[in-house]
Design a protein around this motif. Structure first.
Motif, mmCIF file in Angstrom:
data_model
loop_
_atom_site.group_PDB
_atom_site.id
_atom_site.type_symbol
_atom_site.label_atom_id
_atom_site.label_comp_id
_atom_site.label_asym_id
_atom_site.label_seq_id
_atom_site.Cartn_x
_atom_site.Cartn_y
_atom_site.Cartn_z
ATOM 1 N N HIS A 191 0.833 -1.207 0.000
ATOM 2 C CA HIS A 191 0.000 0.000 0.000
ATOM 3 C C HIS A 191 0.857 1.242 0.000
ATOM 4 O O HIS A 191 1.925 1.273 0.627
ATOM 5 N N HIS A 192 0.419 2.267 -0.727
ATOM 6 C CA HIS A 192 1.122 3.544 -0.675
ATOM 7 C C HIS A 192 0.114 4.693 -0.686
ATOM 8 O O HIS A 192 -0.769 4.760 -1.541
ATOM 9 N N ASP A 193 0.257 5.589 0.280
ATOM 10 C CA ASP A 193 -0.549 6.810 0.318
ATOM 11 C C ASP A 193 0.314 7.916 -0.279
ATOM 12 O O ASP A 193 1.378 8.225 0.262
ATOM 13 N N HIS A 194 -0.119 8.499 -1.397
ATOM 14 C CA HIS A 194 0.712 9.493 -2.079
ATOM 15 C C HIS A 194 0.707 10.847 -1.357
ATOM 16 O O HIS A 194 1.426 11.767 -1.758
ATOM 17 N N GLY A 195 -0.171 10.985 -0.356
ATOM 18 C CA GLY A 195 -0.158 12.205 0.453
ATOM 19 C C GLY A 195 -0.828 13.393 -0.223
ATOM 20 O O GLY A 195 -0.618 14.532 0.179
ATOM 21 N N VAL A 196 -1.614 13.116 -1.262
ATOM 22 C CA VAL A 196 -2.255 14.191 -2.018
ATOM 23 C C VAL A 196 -3.746 13.858 -2.123
ATOM 24 O O VAL A 196 -4.103 12.697 -2.288
ATOM 25 N N LEU A 281 -5.323 10.224 -3.005
ATOM 26 C CA LEU A 281 -4.532 9.459 -3.980
ATOM 27 C C LEU A 281 -3.760 8.348 -3.261
ATOM 28 O O LEU A 281 -2.804 8.618 -2.532
ATOM 29 N N GLU A 282 -4.248 7.137 -3.470
ATOM 30 C CA GLU A 282 -3.677 5.962 -2.811
ATOM 31 C C GLU A 282 -3.498 4.865 -3.841
ATOM 32 O O GLU A 282 -4.225 4.826 -4.837
ATOM 33 N N SER A 305 -4.298 5.162 -8.279
ATOM 34 C CA SER A 305 -4.771 6.538 -8.221
ATOM 35 C C SER A 305 -5.267 6.946 -9.609
ATOM 36 O O SER A 305 -4.777 6.429 -10.615
ATOM 37 N N PRO A 306 -6.233 7.877 -9.685
ATOM 38 C CA PRO A 306 -6.765 8.235 -11.008
ATOM 39 C C PRO A 306 -5.838 9.150 -11.818
ATOM 40 O O PRO A 306 -6.207 9.595 -12.898
ATOM 41 N N SER A 307 -4.600 9.381 -11.360
ATOM 42 C CA SER A 307 -3.725 10.364 -12.008
ATOM 43 C C SER A 307 -3.386 10.010 -13.450
ATOM 44 O O SER A 307 -3.109 10.885 -14.255
ATOM 45 N N ALA A 308 -3.386 8.741 -13.820
ATOM 46 C CA ALA A 308 -3.059 8.369 -15.199
ATOM 47 C C ALA A 308 -4.205 7.607 -15.865
ATOM 48 O O ALA A 308 -4.021 7.042 -16.940
ATOM 49 N N ALA A 309 -5.367 7.588 -15.218
ATOM 50 C CA ALA A 309 -6.582 6.992 -15.803
ATOM 51 C C ALA A 309 -6.379 5.531 -16.216
ATOM 52 O O ALA A 309 -6.680 5.137 -17.335
ATOM 53 N N GLN A 353 1.125 1.223 -12.064
ATOM 54 C CA GLN A 353 1.359 1.916 -10.783
ATOM 55 C C GLN A 353 2.550 2.862 -10.904
ATOM 56 O O GLN A 353 2.528 3.992 -10.415
ATOM 57 N N GLU A 354 3.587 2.390 -11.573
ATOM 58 C CA GLU A 354 4.798 3.206 -11.682
ATOM 59 C C GLU A 354 4.503 4.486 -12.472
ATOM 60 O O GLU A 354 4.906 5.578 -12.077
ATOM 61 N N PHE A 355 3.776 4.345 -13.577
ATOM 62 C CA PHE A 355 3.483 5.526 -14.394
ATOM 63 C C PHE A 355 2.526 6.480 -13.653
ATOM 64 O O PHE A 355 2.682 7.703 -13.711
ATOM 65 N N SER A 356 1.557 5.916 -12.936
ATOM 66 C CA SER A 356 0.632 6.778 -12.170
ATOM 67 C C SER A 356 1.394 7.576 -11.117
ATOM 68 O O SER A 356 1.122 8.754 -10.888
ATOM 69 N N ARG A 357 2.344 6.917 -10.485
ATOM 70 C CA ARG A 357 3.173 7.600 -9.477
ATOM 71 C C ARG A 357 4.010 8.698 -10.157
ATOM 72 O O ARG A 357 4.159 9.800 -9.635
#
Ligand code: RFL
Length: 404
Positions: A191-196, A281-282, A305-309, A353-357
């Motif tokens: 698990h990772h919480d991106h803090g955003v 963003l998790e 996370s939805p950052s990269a859909a 996951q890597e690209f979303s991060r």
């Protein structure tokens, strides 16, 4: 009802070769594939049909998703109403630049098609083909996943408990579903919480620009993504812990206009905010994705996370891999695909996951209590300048943005 009364009241519901929990993109792609190969299955869905067909979420489908839908005969609605999309526009303190990503990388566009329309199509096709869905039925436990006849215990629409027996169970029920809760102790959850946090908004308004908009502003990130001719998704970075109803519609539009620099680049088309939710963003990944005869698919397998859909696209990819493996096992007597399900899906999940991060780090200077905030901000600026200035970076971006 106490737990023992509950167990005593259990009745056996209709059995199926595969019990699918959840009628989202994962469950319905899987159900359609199984049905088209004559595999007996039933979908248990907690919500009613109306809620399932109107849950607005994703909208950007990568080319692989379109191909999966096409080769399984599930693409008619998308072909009629989906629109190709291939440009994103970044707005920063240094000005703006556009990436025509459909001409870079793999040279393919996204297809914009709202997730609730896709789900409504998939559900209609499944029901028309004679598929069974039990709406209003909440799965509460998966038992005997170690053995040859697992069962799903569910609270049926009439409130009574029932047991659904199967050969295999596909948990397509999201991150809070019963699939995850039924894993043996010791199963890894990374698990990772991106803090955003983002305030995710759905506006009843046409898109304001002909591109995905990513705005980086000292007040935080703002995003713009078309959904249809009269629906647009916006995102506003907000402080973690913000309540979704804390901002009025006017404040939302003013803040979006400020961060997207509407005074310099053109006004936003305003309209009522139809939906709003705070998205922390998790990310997480379950390893492995199989426990005996129980398989995890979609958000149940990995939250992204939805950052990269990527979430809905991963759900469709995994559903097809599992669908084919179940057909091989149940129709052709070859269980090899089921044995390889986890190892086939996990590299795609980790890549996404890597690209979303990477996208999160492109769009935000991430909090780091021990670090120098200005240092991280300068790194973020350098990262986006690299994307603006280097063709190799643009090709890499495009390949990851539309790939899965
Ligand atoms: P879903 O769609 O959540 O469906 C799960 C279903 O299971 C049911 N359920 C149960 N049923 C019976 N018993 C239980 N115990 C149950 N527990 C749950 C639920 O009612 C539901 O019907 O999972 P699935 O199929 O894995 O699909 C995943 C996608 O929905 C998700 O990854 C995407 O929406 C993520 N996402 C995006 N993905 C993209 O690929 N592109 C995008 O542009 C994109 N935008 C987004 C997004 C997610 C967002 N939110 C809500 C976090 C934008 C947003 C705002």
């Amino acid at each position: 009802m106490t737990e023992s009364e509950y167990a005593g009241a259990l009745r056996d519901a209709d059995a199926a070769d595969v019990v699918i929990v959840g009628a989202g993109p994962a469950g319905l792609v899987l159900g359609n594939i199984l049905l088209s190969h004559g595999v007996d299955c039933v979908v248990l869905e907690r919500a009613d049909r109306d809620a399932v067909e109107n849950r607005a979420r994703a909208g950007f489908l990568v080319p692989h998703t379109v191909r999966v839908l096409e080769r399984n005969g599930l693409d008619a609605g998308l072909r009629r109403r989906g629109r190709e999309h291939g440009v994103c526009e970044f707005r920063t303190e240094d000005g703006r630049f556009r990436l025509d990503y459909r001409r870079l990388g793999l040279g393919e566009p996204h297809t914009v098609y709202p997730q609730h329309d896709l789900v409504a199509d998939l559900l209609g096709l499944y029901l028309d083909a004679g598929g069974r869905v039990r709406f209003g039925t909440e799965a509460v436990a998966v038992s005997d996943a170690d053995g040859p006849t697992p069962a799903v215990t569910a609270r049926e629409a009439d409130g009574r408990p029932a047991r659904h027996r199967a050969r295999y169970v596909a948990a397509c029920d999201g991150r809070h579903g019963v699939g995850r809760r039924s894993l043996p102790p010791g199963t890894a959850r990374h698990h990772h919480d991106h803090g955003v946090s983002w305030l995710g908004l759905l506006a009843e308004a046409p898109p304001s620009l002909d591109a995905v908009g990513y705005a980086i502003h000292p007040r935080g990130f703002a995003g713009h993504m078309a959904r249809s001719a009269d629906l647009t998704r916006y995102y506003l970075q907000c402080a973690p812990g913000t309540r979704a109803d804390a901002w009025s519609d006017d404040r939302i539009w003013d803040e979006l206009a400020l961060r997207m620099r509407a005074s310099a680049y053109g006004p936003l088309v305003r309209g009522p905010i139809a939906q709003r939710a705070v998205v922390d963003l998790e990310s997480d990944v379950i390893e492995p994705l199989r426990h005996g005869s129980l398989f995890l698919v979609g958000d149940a397998a990995a939250l992204i996370s939805p950052s990269a859909a990527k979430g809905a696209n991963l759900a469709v990819l995994e559903a097809e891999i599992l669908g084919r493996a179940l057909v091989d096992a149940l129709v052709h007597g070859d269980p090899g695909g089921l044995d390889r399900y986890s190892e086939r899906c996990l590299p795609h999940i980790w890549r996404a996951q890597e690209f979303s991060r990477w996208m999160i780090r492109l769009l935000h200077a991430l909090p780091d209590p021990d670090g120098d905030p200005l240092f991280r901000e300068r790194l973020r600026q350098a990262r986006i300048a690299g994307l603006r200035d280097f063709a190799s970076a643009q090709h890499w971006f495009a390949e990851n943005y539309t790939g899965i």
